[in-house]
Design a protein around this motif. Sequence first.
Motif, PDB file in Angstrom:
ATOM      1  N   TYR A  45       0.838  -1.188   0.000  1.00  0.00           N
ATOM      2  CA  TYR A  45       0.000   0.000   0.000  1.00  0.00           C
ATOM      3  C   TYR A  45       0.878   1.245   0.000  1.00  0.00           C
ATOM      4  N   GLU A  72      -4.911  -5.004   1.965  1.00  0.00           N
ATOM      5  CA  GLU A  72      -4.346  -3.699   1.604  1.00  0.00           C
ATOM      6  C   GLU A  72      -5.407  -2.599   1.701  1.00  0.00           C
ATOM      7  N   HIS A  75      -5.437  -1.527   5.194  1.00  0.00           N
ATOM      8  CA  HIS A  75      -4.414  -0.531   5.501  1.00  0.00           C
ATOM      9  C   HIS A  75      -4.845   0.856   5.039  1.00  0.00           C
ATOM     10  N   HIS A  79      -4.936   2.692   8.280  1.00  0.00           N
ATOM     11  CA  HIS A  79      -3.556   3.121   8.538  1.00  0.00           C
ATOM     12  C   HIS A  79      -3.011   4.051   7.466  1.00  0.00           C
ATOM     13  N   PHE A  90       3.582  -4.075   4.028  1.00  0.00           N
ATOM     14  CA  PHE A  90       2.940  -4.714   5.157  1.00  0.00           C
ATOM     15  C   PHE A  90       2.962  -6.212   4.922  1.00  0.00           C
ATOM     16  N   THR A  99      -0.674  -3.386  13.678  1.00  0.00           N
ATOM     17  CA  THR A  99      -1.115  -2.845  12.391  1.00  0.00           C
ATOM     18  C   THR A  99      -1.499  -3.970  11.442  1.00  0.00           C
ATOM     19  N   GLU A 100      -0.679  -4.996  11.386  1.00  0.00           N
ATOM     20  CA  GLU A 100      -0.969  -6.126  10.509  1.00  0.00           C
ATOM     21  C   GLU A 100      -2.194  -6.900  10.973  1.00  0.00           C
ATOM     22  N   ALA A 103      -5.316  -5.004   9.905  1.00  0.00           N
ATOM     23  CA  ALA A 103      -5.603  -5.136   8.473  1.00  0.00           C
ATOM     24  C   ALA A 103      -6.144  -6.537   8.160  1.00  0.00           C
TER      25      ALA A 103
END
Length: 171
Positions: A45, A72, A75, A79, A90, A99-100, A103
Amino acid sequence: MDSLKLYQAAQQVKPAAGHDMLTLAKDLGICVEFADDYKHLLGMYFNKWHHRFIFLNSRLDEDWLPMVLAHEIGHDQLHRELAKTGLQEFELFRMNNRTEYEANAFAAHLLLDSDEVYHYVRAGEDVASISQRMHTNINLMLIKMREMVSLGYDLRLTDTADSHFFKNVRA
């Protein structure tokens, strides 16, 4: 971000019919580009100067494409600010990174209907057969079920997602 907020974020953008993630990305104003030269990278991304891009490995098959693209899109929706510093790679299904995980959970909520998953579980199907039936990776299904537990569904999970399995995926 808690499970309810992740679920709500996915529901806000979820297409009314089907799981056409390419159309969803376009509708959200995200440009999707495919590249033939990615060896191990599945997707990435990028957000710069108010332009949002998802770069995808052109060798993703019909089962992997929606999963990677939904991740994605997650994200993008969750994010976007983190990707403003340039290309941000990512890793799908990496569970030790918040964060992962977010997503992944977003992708699971976007692609997998909670009521359908719950129906199969209550009918006695195991995680592997439900994953196969719903054309998704077992790890994404486990994330979905974990999220469903957090949302109040009566499920008892005995398996956990493999946090390193995406490293073994070759498109």
